[in-house]
Design a protein around this motif. Sequence first.
Motif, PDB file in Angstrom:
ATOM      1  N   LYS A   1       0.832  -1.203   0.000  1.00  0.00           N
ATOM      2  CA  LYS A   1       0.000   0.000   0.000  1.00  0.00           C
ATOM      3  C   LYS A   1       0.872   1.261   0.000  1.00  0.00           C
ATOM      4  CE  LYS A   1      -3.908  -2.217   0.105  1.00  0.00           C
ATOM      5  NZ  LYS A   1      -4.578  -2.534   1.354  1.00  0.00           N
ATOM      6  N   ALA A   2       2.006   1.218   0.722  1.00  0.00           N
ATOM      7  CA  ALA A   2       2.902   2.374   0.745  1.00  0.00           C
ATOM      8  C   ALA A   2       3.498   2.635  -0.633  1.00  0.00           C
ATOM      9  CB  ALA A   2       4.013   2.157   1.772  1.00  0.00           C
ATOM     10  N   ILE A   3       3.879   1.559  -1.332  1.00  0.00           N
ATOM     11  CA  ILE A   3       4.448   1.699  -2.672  1.00  0.00           C
ATOM     12  C   ILE A   3       3.405   2.231  -3.647  1.00  0.00           C
ATOM     13  CG2 ILE A   3       5.360   0.390  -4.638  1.00  0.00           C
ATOM     14  CD1 ILE A   3       6.756  -1.431  -2.559  1.00  0.00           C
ATOM     15  N   GLU A   4       2.184   1.658  -3.590  1.00  0.00           N
ATOM     16  CA  GLU A   4       1.111   2.126  -4.476  1.00  0.00           C
ATOM     17  C   GLU A   4       0.758   3.579  -4.185  1.00  0.00           C
ATOM     18  OE1 GLU A   4      -1.323  -2.058  -5.319  1.00  0.00           O
ATOM     19  OE2 GLU A   4      -1.987  -0.720  -3.724  1.00  0.00           O
ATOM     20  N   GLY A   5       0.715   3.946  -2.906  1.00  0.00           N
ATOM     21  CA  GLY A   5       0.400   5.317  -2.544  1.00  0.00           C
ATOM     22  C   GLY A   5       1.461   6.295  -3.009  1.00  0.00           C
ATOM     23  N   THR A   6       2.724   5.879  -2.894  1.00  0.00           N
ATOM     24  CA  THR A   6       3.816   6.737  -3.360  1.00  0.00           C
ATOM     25  C   THR A   6       3.747   6.943  -4.867  1.00  0.00           C
ATOM     26  OG1 THR A   6       5.239   5.990  -1.541  1.00  0.00           O
ATOM     27  CG2 THR A   6       6.328   7.017  -3.437  1.00  0.00           C
ATOM     28  N   ALA A   7       3.422   5.879  -5.592  1.00  0.00           N
ATOM     29  CA  ALA A   7       3.302   5.988  -7.048  1.00  0.00           C
ATOM     30  C   ALA A   7       2.199   6.973  -7.426  1.00  0.00           C
ATOM     31  CB  ALA A   7       3.019   4.612  -7.655  1.00  0.00           C
ATOM     32  N   ARG A   8       1.048   6.880  -6.746  1.00  0.00           N
ATOM     33  CA  ARG A   8      -0.044   7.826  -7.022  1.00  0.00           C
ATOM     34  C   ARG A   8       0.340   9.245  -6.636  1.00  0.00           C
ATOM     35  NH1 ARG A   8      -3.245   3.424  -5.172  1.00  0.00           N
ATOM     36  NH2 ARG A   8      -3.263   4.284  -3.058  1.00  0.00           N
ATOM     37  N   PHE A   9       1.074   9.381  -5.522  1.00  0.00           N
ATOM     38  CA  PHE A   9       1.517  10.700  -5.078  1.00  0.00           C
ATOM     39  C   PHE A   9       2.425  11.353  -6.119  1.00  0.00           C
ATOM     40  CE2 PHE A   9       5.002  13.045  -2.950  1.00  0.00           C
ATOM     41  CZ  PHE A   9       4.275  14.118  -2.455  1.00  0.00           C
ATOM     42  N   VAL A  10       3.368  10.570  -6.647  1.00  0.00           N
ATOM     43  CA  VAL A  10       4.298  11.101  -7.648  1.00  0.00           C
ATOM     44  C   VAL A  10       3.559  11.534  -8.908  1.00  0.00           C
ATOM     45  CG1 VAL A  10       6.213  10.503  -9.183  1.00  0.00           C
ATOM     46  CG2 VAL A  10       6.300   9.836  -6.784  1.00  0.00           C
ATOM     47  N   THR A  11       2.654  10.691  -9.395  1.00  0.00           N
ATOM     48  CA  THR A  11       1.934  11.039 -10.623  1.00  0.00           C
ATOM     49  C   THR A  11       1.016  12.246 -10.403  1.00  0.00           C
ATOM     50  OG1 THR A  11       0.270   9.360 -10.066  1.00  0.00           O
ATOM     51  CG2 THR A  11       2.004   8.706 -11.591  1.00  0.00           C
ATOM     52  N   ASP A  12       0.346  12.325  -9.242  1.00  0.00           N
ATOM     53  CA  ASP A  12      -0.519  13.472  -8.958  1.00  0.00           C
ATOM     54  C   ASP A  12       0.302  14.747  -8.793  1.00  0.00           C
ATOM     55  OD1 ASP A  12      -2.685  11.813  -9.042  1.00  0.00           O
ATOM     56  OD2 ASP A  12      -2.936  11.663  -6.868  1.00  0.00           O
ATOM     57  N   LEU A  13       1.474  14.629  -8.191  1.00  0.00           N
ATOM     58  CA  LEU A  13       2.341  15.785  -8.006  1.00  0.00           C
ATOM     59  C   LEU A  13       2.826  16.314  -9.349  1.00  0.00           C
ATOM     60  CD1 LEU A  13       3.475  17.352  -5.553  1.00  0.00           C
ATOM     61  CD2 LEU A  13       5.553  15.970  -5.752  1.00  0.00           C
ATOM     62  N   LEU A  14       3.185  15.390 -10.236  1.00  0.00           N
ATOM     63  CA  LEU A  14       3.621  15.803 -11.570  1.00  0.00           C
ATOM     64  C   LEU A  14       2.473  16.465 -12.335  1.00  0.00           C
ATOM     65  CD1 LEU A  14       5.799  12.753 -12.682  1.00  0.00           C
ATOM     66  CD2 LEU A  14       6.603  15.089 -12.283  1.00  0.00           C
ATOM     67  N   ARG A  15       1.276  15.884 -12.213  1.00  0.00           N
ATOM     68  CA  ARG A  15       0.121  16.455 -12.899  1.00  0.00           C
ATOM     69  C   ARG A  15      -0.149  17.875 -12.397  1.00  0.00           C
ATOM     70  NH1 ARG A  15      -3.210  12.995 -11.413  1.00  0.00           N
ATOM     71  NH2 ARG A  15      -2.904  11.533 -13.118  1.00  0.00           N
ATOM     72  N   ARG A  16      -0.063  18.062 -11.093  1.00  0.00           N
ATOM     73  CA  ARG A  16      -0.289  19.390 -10.525  1.00  0.00           C
ATOM     74  C   ARG A  16       0.791  20.377 -10.978  1.00  0.00           C
ATOM     75  NH1 ARG A  16      -0.710  19.749  -4.127  1.00  0.00           N
ATOM     76  NH2 ARG A  16      -2.459  18.356  -4.592  1.00  0.00           N
ATOM     77  N   ALA A  17       2.039  19.913 -10.989  1.00  0.00           N
ATOM     78  CA  ALA A  17       3.144  20.791 -11.383  1.00  0.00           C
ATOM     79  C   ALA A  17       3.031  21.209 -12.843  1.00  0.00           C
ATOM     80  CB  ALA A  17       4.478  20.086 -11.137  1.00  0.00           C
ATOM     81  N   PHE A  18       2.624  20.279 -13.701  1.00  0.00           N
ATOM     82  CA  PHE A  18       2.565  20.569 -15.132  1.00  0.00           C
ATOM     83  C   PHE A  18       1.347  21.413 -15.526  1.00  0.00           C
ATOM     84  CE2 PHE A  18       5.426  16.767 -15.922  1.00  0.00           C
ATOM     85  CZ  PHE A  18       6.475  17.551 -16.393  1.00  0.00           C
ATOM     86  N   THR A  19       0.396  21.582 -14.605  1.00  0.00           N
ATOM     87  CA  THR A  19      -0.784  22.395 -14.928  1.00  0.00           C
ATOM     88  C   THR A  19      -0.828  23.694 -14.117  1.00  0.00           C
ATOM     89  OG1 THR A  19      -2.095  21.171 -13.297  1.00  0.00           O
ATOM     90  CG2 THR A  19      -2.153  20.383 -15.569  1.00  0.00           C
ATOM     91  N   SER A  20       0.263  24.021 -13.440  1.00  0.00           N
ATOM     92  CA  SER A  20       0.263  25.171 -12.542  1.00  0.00           C
ATOM     93  C   SER A  20       0.439  26.505 -13.260  1.00  0.00           C
ATOM     94  CB  SER A  20       1.353  25.007 -11.482  1.00  0.00           C
ATOM     95  OG  SER A  20       2.634  24.938 -12.102  1.00  0.00           O
TER      96      SER A  20
END
Length: 349
Positions: A241-260
């Motif tokens: 669950k920690a690995i899956e959560g980290t993967a989602r965190f990274v992708t969501d962070l990138l999505r937020r950064a690229f649309t800022s």
Amino acid sequence: MSLPRIAIDAMGGDEGVRVMISGAAEARRRHDKFKFLLVGDEERIKRGLDSHPNLRAAAEILHCDDVVGGDEKPTQALRRAKTTSMGLAINAVKTGDAGAALSAGNTGALMAMAKLALRTMPGIDRPALAALMPTLGDNDVIMLDLGANTEADARNLVQYAIMGAAYSRILTGLEQPRVRLLNIGTEESKGTDRLRDAAAQLQAATGLALSFDGFVESDKINRGEVDVVVTDGFSGNIALKAIEGTARFVTDLLRRAFTSSIRSKVGFLVSRPATELLRHHLDPNNHNGAVFLGLNGVIVKSHGSANEKGVANAVAVAARLLEEKLTERITADLAELHARNGNGHGAKA
């Protein structure tokens, strides 16, 4: 060459019939040797097959309108093992009507029903849930147990190592997959008594078709330095669950950064090939299909939220384990270990 057919619990998962039928059809398009027993509501399955004539020609329907709920307790589900789509799919493996069963339904119920119907293999005390995870290396890493049993003693961990290595040899072609025990450090003195005991047994054993070299920490699981990570179900499920959560965190962070900002959106267009590669690598559908190892039959668990590509990949996992005779490999490995080491399964911790 035609394989034994795969029984699919068509009612399980977040979307049920639609995605399970579409996934089976996608698997059939990839490999025309696949045949299926589709278990569930006959009318709904037939409507789903209308869009997939390639699957309809290779599938039989077993009608059942009783479904195991996603939040249903395993003890409750067990009482309806003979009437639910999940239970009937498992029973098809028991009777030989199918070679493997696949469900995206309740994991606890699936484990309980499968263990009761199929029983554990000789030499295995407890089955384990094993899944694939992406790495930076050439091959995915197999991790077990991921929740079938919250606790495991040294004997169980040694058995998990043997089963995980057999599974890894099928997937990677390696003669001796690299196996490590998950621990809080790599030093021999680290960890619980049962971890150190299991490590000592694996180090001392001869005739194992694996390469054991101690412990691995959780931050190294996906580095590509190990092929099989062995742990108890409690720690394994937390790590997953920690690995899956980290993967989602990274992708969501990138999505937020690229649309800022406008500048970041331009940056996204420039870096899109790299981000698409990252998205593909982290997509759980590309690694879908956890396996209950240690049972007298092949049972595959698809993620409940898997799309049709994920279900097709889970079907491919089931088919490959049938084709490569996983249960026979594990039986042979256990027999070899027992013959070379006397009581090859180790003492109780």
